[in-house]
Write a protein that holds these residues in place. Structure first.
Motif: not given
Length: 470
Positions: A138-146, A177-188
């Motif tokens: 889910y590399t690119w899916i995580s990028a889009v979600i992040g 605060q969506p940035a908290e979840l976004a940091k996990i998505c971007f790390a993936i």
């Protein structure tokens, strides 16, 4: 004829259980001392908090024994201890506000509810994610979600601004605060992207001033990450979040390529926008002013938060005023942005350093998992998540103590707030899964022989390596 030496690790689940019990006892003891300090009696809701803490600790122990038996036995006890200490301090701030007639938006019961949600999601992650390498799909899916999560606060209907930064969304009365979840998505995403392109990015380009620069064709990824960081900085006026995301990518680039030039390039690219924000954006400029001289007569009213926080640090001294004996009510946002100041006032320099040592040990365990894991994706993911946690602690504590300007980030597991706590519990679950993969027993090939890994269900291994002749 070949010899295969089988190296196995002990599960150490008994050690984890003892550490969890120790963490729960310390956390509940701190909560009881807060009530005794404020009202000379044990808090009325201590039994409910105690039952919830014990049930959560048992659930975590059972989940790890079932799904991650070789996980690091120290990660979850540290997280549980930090979480319970945070609940105790939030109760102290809430009680102080009630005594002096101030309104408090955070309470121990509410934070405990968020802790339950975070632990449930952590256990669900351990149960469903049997192999961390599945996240690479889910590399690119995580990028889009992040990216979507990061830009959600800019949507006019749901986006909301607080304390000068537009980093929140509000839906049906609930804030997140969506940035908290976004940091996990971007790390993936960063881990999946860099592990497949690490060889290309590691190729040396032209050499300028003794630094090997990357090739021009390799600047694409860092320019995209830089663009997202600048969008957060300019449109959401949030220097801390932009620094966190851009720093995450640059550090993971360094881990993937082992090239110091990426760190230098990242610092050079981030410096001009930071200077622009400090000089052209009023919100950021005010924070710079408060960082430089918060106690002057001209700045005291606009820098009340950091000024009162410094007074709280000074009031704590070496051993602190005692749990429930401080005055966190005079510090704005003492339960969230300035919870470290509240801890330092009531626990003193000794307690403040103890908290920092807990964070240091947690980050060290993440790095240990990154070093011990066998695949590049897991190494980058564990290293990235450990760095994000370390950066948040440094930025928050540095802002409170005036080492750097305030940024608006929160201390992981301690500060009040549901989005931060729940997402950090998810990070804890990922680190447990990664540490299980790093510590899981496997056979090492010797003299050209191929040996199968030792299954987790095998009998308890001996204390020393056992040679098997094939």
């Amino acid at each position: 004829m070949a010899t295969v030496v089988s190296y196995t690790a002990r599960p150490r689940r008994l050690l984890q259980g003892l550490l969890l019990a120790f963490a729960v006892a310390i956390g509940l003891g701190a909560y009881a001392l807060v009530g005794l300090g404020r009202f000379d009696e044990v808090p009325a809701n201590l039994p409910q908090i105690a039952i919830g803490a014990v049930v959560l600790a048992l659930a975590l122990q059972i989940a790890v024994m079932w799904r991650a038996p070789y996980a690091d036995p120290v990660i979850l006890p540290i997280v549980v201890l930090l979480n319970l200490l945070g609940i105790a301090m939030i109760e102290s701030v809430h009680a102080a506000n009630e005594i002096y007639g101030l309104r408090s938006s955070a309470s121990a019961d509410r934070q405990m509810l968020w802790a339950i949600i975070g632990v449930v999601l952590c256990i669900a992650l351990l149960v469903t994610l049997r192999d961390h390498r599945r996240l690479r799909r889910y590399t690119w899916i995580s990028a889009v979600i992040g990216a979507v999560l990061l830009l959600l606060p800019l949507v006019p209907v749901i986006g909301s601004a607080r304390n000068g930064s537009k980093i929140w969304i509000s839906i049906a009365g609930f804030s997140f605060q969506p940035a908290e979840l976004a940091k996990i998505c971007f790390a993936i995403f960063f881990a999946g992207y860099l592990v497949s392109r690490r060889d290309t990015l590691a190729l040396a380009g032209p050499k300028v001033l003794g630094i090997h620069l990357p090739r021009w064709s390799d600047f694409g990824p860092i320019l995209i990450a830089w663009g997202f960081a600048m969008a957060v900085l300019v449109f959401e006026t949030d220097l801390g979040t932009s620094l966190m995301f851009f720093g995450l990518f640059v550090v993971m680039l360094y881990v993937a390529t082992d090239r110091l030039s990426w760190l230098v390039i990242g610092a050079v690219m981030f410096l001009p926008p930071a200077v622009f924000a400090a000089t052209q954006m009023g919100h950021v400029r005010t924070r710079i002013t408060c960082w430089l001289d918060p106690l002057s007569s001209a700045n005291f009213s606009s820098c009340e938060q950091i000024s009162q926080g410094l007074f709280g640090l000074a009031n704590g001294g070496i051993t602190g005023a005692g749990l429930g004996e401080g005055r966190p009510d005079v510090v704005p946002h003492a339960e969230s942005d300035f919870i470290f100041s509240s801890f330092a006032e009531e626990l003193g320099l000794v307690g403040a350093f103890a908290l920092l040592l807990l964070y240091l040990l947690l980050v060290q365990r993440a790095i240990r998992a990154a070093v011990g894991i066998s695949d590049g994706f897991g190494t980058l993911l564990a290293g990235g998540l450990g760095f994000v946690m370390a950066l948040q602690v440094f930025v928050v504590v540095g802002g409170v103590t005036r080492v750097i300007p305030l940024t608006g980030l929160t201390l992981p597991f301690l500060a009040a707030g549901g989005s931060s706590l729940v997402c950090n519990w998810l990070i804890a679950g990922i680190l447990v899964r990664l540490s299980d993969a790093a510590r899981r027993p496997a056979a090492r090939q010797v003299d050209g022989a191929t040996a199968a890994p030792v299954p987790p269900q095998s009998p308890k291994p001996p204390q020393s390596p056992q040679e098997v002749t094939a």
